[in-house]
Enzyme design. Structure first.
Site, mmCIF file in Angstrom:
data_model
loop_
_atom_site.group_PDB
_atom_site.id
_atom_site.type_symbol
_atom_site.label_atom_id
_atom_site.label_comp_id
_atom_site.label_asym_id
_atom_site.label_seq_id
_atom_site.Cartn_x
_atom_site.Cartn_y
_atom_site.Cartn_z
ATOM 1 C CD GLU A 115 92.870 55.950 98.366
ATOM 2 O OE1 GLU A 115 92.033 56.889 98.376
ATOM 3 O OE2 GLU A 115 94.092 56.136 98.476
ATOM 4 C CG PHE A 153 103.291 59.327 108.158
ATOM 5 C CD1 PHE A 153 102.588 60.525 108.204
ATOM 6 C CD2 PHE A 153 103.564 58.776 106.899
ATOM 7 C CE1 PHE A 153 102.171 61.160 107.047
ATOM 8 C CE2 PHE A 153 103.150 59.413 105.742
ATOM 9 C CZ PHE A 153 102.466 60.611 105.822
ATOM 10 C CD GLN A 154 100.001 58.204 104.746
ATOM 11 O OE1 GLN A 154 100.541 57.248 104.181
ATOM 12 N NE2 GLN A 154 99.463 59.218 104.094
ATOM 13 C CE LYS A 172 107.254 50.648 103.423
ATOM 14 N NZ LYS A 172 107.541 52.069 103.410
ATOM 15 C CG MET A 177 64.973 59.794 97.475
ATOM 16 S SD MET A 177 63.308 59.465 96.840
ATOM 17 C CE MET A 177 63.604 58.042 95.809
HETATM 18 C C1 LIG Z 1 66.342 55.161 97.631
HETATM 19 C C2 LIG Z 1 66.096 53.693 97.798
HETATM 20 C C3 LIG Z 1 64.814 53.200 97.705
HETATM 21 C C4 LIG Z 1 64.573 51.833 97.790
HETATM 22 N N1 LIG Z 1 63.309 51.373 97.587
HETATM 23 C C5 LIG Z 1 63.108 50.031 97.479
HETATM 24 C C6 LIG Z 1 61.828 49.501 97.107
HETATM 25 O O1 LIG Z 1 60.884 50.228 96.867
HETATM 26 N N2 LIG Z 1 61.708 48.165 96.976
HETATM 27 C C7 LIG Z 1 62.761 47.306 97.204
HETATM 28 O O2 LIG Z 1 62.612 46.092 97.029
HETATM 29 N N3 LIG Z 1 63.949 47.776 97.584
HETATM 30 C C8 LIG Z 1 64.142 49.121 97.711
HETATM 31 N N4 LIG Z 1 65.396 49.578 98.045
HETATM 32 C C9 LIG Z 1 66.463 48.603 98.303
HETATM 33 C C10 LIG Z 1 66.402 48.070 99.727
HETATM 34 O O3 LIG Z 1 66.962 49.023 100.595
HETATM 35 C C11 LIG Z 1 67.184 46.729 99.837
HETATM 36 O O4 LIG Z 1 68.497 46.894 99.385
HETATM 37 C C12 LIG Z 1 66.555 45.611 99.022
HETATM 38 O O5 LIG Z 1 65.179 45.525 99.252
HETATM 39 C C13 LIG Z 1 67.226 44.294 99.412
HETATM 40 O O6 LIG Z 1 66.830 43.305 98.526
HETATM 41 P P1 LIG Z 1 67.131 41.780 98.857
HETATM 42 O O7 LIG Z 1 66.658 41.470 100.231
HETATM 43 O O8 LIG Z 1 66.601 40.991 97.719
HETATM 44 O O9 LIG Z 1 68.745 41.705 98.718
HETATM 45 P P2 LIG Z 1 69.913 41.621 99.805
HETATM 46 O O10 LIG Z 1 69.819 42.720 100.769
HETATM 47 O O11 LIG Z 1 71.161 41.489 99.016
HETATM 48 O O12 LIG Z 1 69.621 40.269 100.572
HETATM 49 C C14 LIG Z 1 69.801 39.048 99.912
HETATM 50 C C15 LIG Z 1 69.435 37.934 100.863
HETATM 51 O O13 LIG Z 1 69.632 36.701 100.177
HETATM 52 C C16 LIG Z 1 70.425 35.829 100.987
HETATM 53 N N5 LIG Z 1 71.213 34.977 100.111
HETATM 54 C C17 LIG Z 1 72.407 35.238 99.538
HETATM 55 N N6 LIG Z 1 72.842 34.187 98.832
HETATM 56 C C18 LIG Z 1 71.891 33.228 98.947
HETATM 57 C C19 LIG Z 1 71.776 31.902 98.438
HETATM 58 N N7 LIG Z 1 72.725 31.341 97.667
HETATM 59 N N8 LIG Z 1 70.660 31.186 98.770
HETATM 60 C C20 LIG Z 1 69.704 31.712 99.584
HETATM 61 N N9 LIG Z 1 69.771 32.970 100.098
HETATM 62 C C21 LIG Z 1 70.851 33.718 99.771
HETATM 63 C C22 LIG Z 1 71.286 36.765 101.824
HETATM 64 O O14 LIG Z 1 71.754 36.121 102.994
HETATM 65 C C23 LIG Z 1 70.325 37.922 102.095
HETATM 66 O O15 LIG Z 1 69.554 37.689 103.251
HETATM 67 C C24 LIG Z 1 65.654 50.942 98.012
HETATM 68 C C25 LIG Z 1 66.936 51.446 98.156
HETATM 69 C C26 LIG Z 1 67.177 52.803 98.032
HETATM 70 C C27 LIG Z 1 68.580 53.314 98.136
HETATM 71 C C1 LIG Z 2 76.702 59.313 100.325
HETATM 72 C C2 LIG Z 2 75.264 59.667 100.538
HETATM 73 N N1 LIG Z 2 74.944 60.842 101.124
HETATM 74 C C3 LIG Z 2 73.634 61.172 101.298
HETATM 75 C C4 LIG Z 2 72.643 60.329 100.895
HETATM 76 C C5 LIG Z 2 71.171 60.700 101.111
HETATM 77 N N2 LIG Z 2 70.503 60.820 99.801
HETATM 78 C C6 LIG Z 2 69.745 59.830 99.279
HETATM 79 S S1 LIG Z 2 69.136 60.207 97.765
HETATM 80 C C7 LIG Z 2 69.867 61.726 97.790
HETATM 81 C C8 LIG Z 2 69.703 62.681 96.631
HETATM 82 C C9 LIG Z 2 70.381 62.215 95.402
HETATM 83 O O1 LIG Z 2 70.424 63.292 94.492
HETATM 84 P P1 LIG Z 2 70.850 63.050 92.998
HETATM 85 O O2 LIG Z 2 72.133 62.322 92.943
HETATM 86 O O3 LIG Z 2 70.805 64.338 92.264
HETATM 87 O O4 LIG Z 2 69.727 62.053 92.477
HETATM 88 P P2 LIG Z 2 68.148 62.333 92.302
HETATM 89 O O5 LIG Z 2 67.474 61.887 93.557
HETATM 90 O O6 LIG Z 2 67.970 63.799 92.061
HETATM 91 O O7 LIG Z 2 67.760 61.493 91.137
HETATM 92 C C10 LIG Z 2 70.568 61.926 98.985
HETATM 93 C C11 LIG Z 2 71.294 63.164 99.344
HETATM 94 C C12 LIG Z 2 73.046 59.110 100.316
HETATM 95 N N3 LIG Z 2 72.153 58.191 99.933
HETATM 96 N N4 LIG Z 2 74.350 58.819 100.117
#
Ligand SMILES: Cc1cc2nc3c(=O)[nH]c(=O)nc-3n(C[C@H](O)[C@H](O)[C@H](O)COP(=O)(O)OP(=O)(O)OC[C@H]3O[C@@H](n4cnc5c(N)ncnc54)[C@H](O)[C@@H]3O)c2cc1C
Ligand SMILES: Cc1ncc(C[n+]2csc(CCOP(=O)(O)OP(=O)(O)O)c2C)c(N)n1
Ligand SMILES: [Mg+2]
Length: 570
Positions: free
Chosen positions: A50, A112-113, A162, A474
């Protein structure tokens, strides 16, 4: 008026909402609804878990802009959806999840569930419903669709007992129109706030637009481009904003934040005005809030008032839909020559380009960046790429340049490993003509790889690139930088992914040398069905630059030279 069961009303309403396929998995408490499905022209995609259904609905929504629908039974079916719902919530993705619930008389008896899924998902849904009577089904569904896609989009869950599915009532679509007193998704800024914003914009000397996901959600790319060109303002992108403005646009600087380009973060830190367009100042974007853009005034254009002053205190907030706000601002924004500022940023860029490992001589090692850059070139940057979470996700953001909105789908806010494969299936349903590539790590792939069976059963043509570095890369990188290389629980013993794909009936290849990247990508593109490529890349490579969590945005760790190489062939 026509008499229908609650179960029939579910499908009747979904059809009227324009739904053509749902992603789901059956079970006892949702069986009446599945039974009624046989009478309706809605395609049901049988997932293998799911969580996959929710990511597929999410991928569908992000690729199309329409609501994606996932369906599951009560208890474990519903709780398996939790991660996907939270993923959609954090990234403002409009999905509707429908769950079966035990009979209304059994609620609270640990039947159940039975799980209190509305209770469990209260903090991770935009809204949710527990429906206990057939006559309430239509309104709940109509309201759910309205809430999911209006204002700031997000997930809505409808839990239907249900007996509500089995019971019958008169079905009247019109009288089930949404009635949501107090829900005001269509706010507009005050005139005086426009004036304050324009005064700041027209007098700024070093402005930067922070271009976020809201640009894509509001379909505002064209307006932002016109605004930027008229006022000569450079644009820095968030991860979720990538593609909202073409990467090739001369004013597009690239990604900001933790793994953003050094010159982009420096420009943000030196700016005298930040124009935040539909972005929420995530901590991955700001680094240390105390030292963030210290000399900049800040204007926040944002649809959700709860985001204003949440992380970063702003000077002017324009609360409303980005497109509508820009329509107002654009004619009153003065054309300006900001060539000094733009050429200063160009100079910063020149200094930083050495981090690009594409410029380094080919030493016989296969780097993830090589793979991604070659894929970018082979597909002319036109693929719809769905990434998982980790190093490969960041390299994709750095080396695959997106020129179209909705051409990069990735879990940003929750950072959900296991997202990519199912989300790509949903994206392919939304855009059957698109060339869809899954970019996934060897760790994350194993979280939802069961959906390979869904790909085969549904005859979905997606290409899968596993960036296989033998690590939870990472996390290994954080251990290398901040835990003196104590690699606790990050090395992975993996199966043979190519053989695994074959077991599912999916064509596959394994690539460990750079010369084989392009021919194998070409083979995958020619093959008229799914194909999986296991790219065995450099194991201990890291993503640069990196702002350590909580550090100042300009305190970036840079790629050491000469680069350090590891791997089986050493
Ligand atoms: C491993 C990892 C590393 C990351 N590193 C980076 C990084 O280096 N740099 C980076 O940028 N991000 C990075 N991120 C992503 C980060 O965590 C955020 O998800 C991202 O920065 C959010 O971008 P955002 O604010 O544009 O989008 P969102 O979080 O989606 O926010 C969008 C915003 O826009 C608003 N909005 C929606 N619709 C409208 C509309 N019609 N008009 C006006 N406003 C609206 C919403 O209310 C919200 O506040 C990383 C994520 C991971 C998993
Ligand atoms: C469900 C979940 N568990 C743990 C993490 C923490 N986490 C962030 S990046 C990462 C490693 C990802 O490894 P892989 O899929 O091999 O990608 P790589 O970084 O090697 O490109 C982990 C464990 C996460 N983001 N999501
Ligand atoms: Mg890995």
């Amino acid at each position: 008026m026509i008499n229908k069961t609650g179960a029939e009303i579910v499908w009747e309403c979904l059809l009227r909402e324009g739904v053509r396929q749902v992603f789901g998995y059956p079970g006892g408490a949702i069986l009446p609804t599945y039974d009624a499905l046989t009478k309706y022209d809605i395609h049901h995609v049988l997932v293998r878990h799911e969580q996959g259904a929710t990511h597929m609905a999410d991928g569908f929504a992000r690729a199309s802009g329409k609501v994606g629908v996932a369906i599951a039974t009560s208890g474990p079916g519903a709780t398996n959806m939790v991660t996907g719902i939270a993923t959609a919530m954090l990234d403002s993705s409009p999905i509707v999840c429908i769950t079966g619930q035990v009979g209304s008389k059994l609620i609270g008896s640990d039947a159940f569930q039975e799980t209190d899924i509305t209770g469990a998902t209260l903090p991770i849904t935009k809204h949710n419903y527990l429906v206990t009577r057939a006559q309430d089904v239509a309104r709940a569904i109509r309201e759910a669709f309205y809430v999911a896609q209006s204002g700031r989009p997000g997930p809505v869950l409808i839990d239907i007992t249900k007996d509500a599915q089995q019971g019958a009532c008169d079905f009247d679509w019109d009288s089930a129109a949404p009635q949501l007193a107090g829900y005001r998704p269509d706010l507009s800024p005050e005139a005086c706030d426009y004036e304050k914003a324009l005064a700041l914009i027209n007098s700024a000397e070093r402005p930067v637009i922070l271009a976020g996901h809201g640009i894509i959600l509001s379909s505002a790319g064209e307006l932002v481009r016109r605004f930027a060109e008229k006022a000569r303002v450079p644009m820095a992108m968030t991860l979720l904003g990538l593609g909202g403005i073409p990467a090739a646009h001369p004013l597009n600087l690239g990604m900001m934040g933790m793994h953003g380009e050094a010159w982009v973060n420096t420009a943000v830190q030196e700016a005298d005005l930040l124009l935040a367009f539909g972005m929420r100042f995530d901590d991955r974007v700001t680094g240390n809030l105390k030292t963030y853009a210290p000399n900049a005034k800040k204007i926040h254009i944002e649809i959700d008032p709860a985001e204003i002053n949440k992380n970063v205190k702003v000077d002017v907030a324009l609360v409303g839909d980005l497109s509508e706000v820009l329509e107002e601002l654009l004619p009153k924004t003065e054309p300006r020559d900001r060539s000094e500022w733009l050429s200063h940023i160009r100079d910063l860029k020149g200094d930083s380009a050495v981090r690009d490992i594409q410029n380094l001589p080919d030493s016989g090692h296969l780097y993830a960046a090589h793979v991604i850059n070659d894929l970018y070139r082979e597909t002319n940057g036109r693929a719809l790429v769905v990434t998982d979470v980790g190093q490969h996700q960041m390299w994709e953001a750095q080396y695959y340049h997106h020129n179209e909105p909705r051409s990069l789908i990735t879990s940003g806010g929750l950072g959900t490993m296991g997202f990519a494969l199912p989300a790509a299936i949903g994206a392919k349903f939304a855009r059957p003509d698109a060339e869809v590539w899954v970019m996934v790590g060897d760790g994350g792939f194993q979280m939802t790889l069961c959906e390979l069976a869904t790909i085969v059963q549904e005859k979905i043509d997606v290409k899968i690139a596993i960036i296989n570095n033998g690590y939870l890369g990472m996390v290994r990188q954080w251990q290398e930088f901040f835990y003196e290389k104590r690699y606790a629980a990050t090395p992975l013993v993996n199966p043979d992914f190519a053989k695994l794909a074959e077991a599912y009936g999916i064509r596959s290849a394994c690539v460990s040398e750079r010369k084989d990247v392009i021919p194998t990508v070409q083979e995958a593109r020619k093959h008229p069905g799914p194909m999986l490529i296991d790219f065995r890349v450099e194991q201990e490579d890291s993503v640069y630059p990196m702002v350590p969590a909580g550090a100042d945005l300009h305190q970036m760790i840079r790629r050491p030279a000469p680069i350090y190489e590891t791997g089986a062939d050493e």
